[in-house]
Design an enzyme around this catalytic site. Sequence first.
Site, PDB file in Angstrom:
ATOM      1  N   CYS A 125       0.863  -1.182   0.000  1.00  0.00           N
ATOM      2  CA  CYS A 125       0.000   0.000   0.000  1.00  0.00           C
ATOM      3  C   CYS A 125       0.898   1.230   0.000  1.00  0.00           C
ATOM      4  CB  CYS A 125      -0.886   0.040   1.243  1.00  0.00           C
ATOM      5  SG  CYS A 125      -1.367  -1.573   1.900  1.00  0.00           S
ATOM      6  N   GLU A 187      -7.622   9.171   1.145  1.00  0.00           N
ATOM      7  CA  GLU A 187      -7.099   8.736  -0.147  1.00  0.00           C
ATOM      8  C   GLU A 187      -8.197   8.304  -1.104  1.00  0.00           C
ATOM      9  OE1 GLU A 187      -2.970   6.617   1.410  1.00  0.00           O
ATOM     10  OE2 GLU A 187      -4.744   5.358   1.085  1.00  0.00           O
TER      11      GLU A 187
END
Length: 266
Positions: A125, A187
């Site tokens: 990630c 995000e």
Amino acid sequence: MWRALLRAGSAAPRSGPGVRAERRAPSARTASRACATITMPEVNTDHLDEQQVQLLAEMCILIDENDNKIGAETKKNCHLNENIDKGLLHRAFSVFLFNTENKLLLQQRSNAKITFPDCFTNTCCSHPLSHPLELEENDAIGVRRAAQRRLKAELGIPMEQVTPEEISYLTRIHYKAKSDGIWGEHEIDYILFVQKDVTLNPDPNEIQSYCYVTQKELKQLLDKAARNEVKITPWFKLIAETFLFKWWDNLNNLNKFVEHEKIHRM
């Protein structure tokens, strides 16, 4: 079996995440105005891991709620809750790498990580950076290049073993979560899938353990997280509870799940 990595000078584990998901994002006008007017706060990082603090200078891609680029800002400023609460939003990605036995590679984040230390999560990630190769948007090629870069940086996977062309872009999710009182995430996260046997040589500053798991084993891990026996990242929890197992059942037929025009508000 989980493979643990040893890291010299490890910091003591910190408290687990407090998660806050939201379904509505700020308007594009609000996001652009926030980008232009936010006064970035000063935060003392002297107590944090030196290697991780150096990464805070990387320039992330600022976006509006429709994933249109509106600027660039440091990783540090993108992850401060004070800025997130004012509307700062950046582009990110989550990689799910499966081997040829259909097992998913998970990692446990190092306790040196500034956001969500010690948490179990998907394979990799991170964020595309604000430079030309990773800003290119056609078929998310910039994001896929960034994923290749971070697979090498975190897991030691040789770049020739996973090329951007071998990474499948499925869809995007938009979420917000606090790690602690100072740091958090906000995000639009590109979901990327890879199926390939790879060579691993993880960086212990990034990862403290890793393991390939079956669906049954992941469900057991999620059950442990629900009982607060282990910690998992908020984005991984959201994806696992909504889409992951459906996608996992169709690794040979992922095209039917491709939604490049959609952003799932989680």
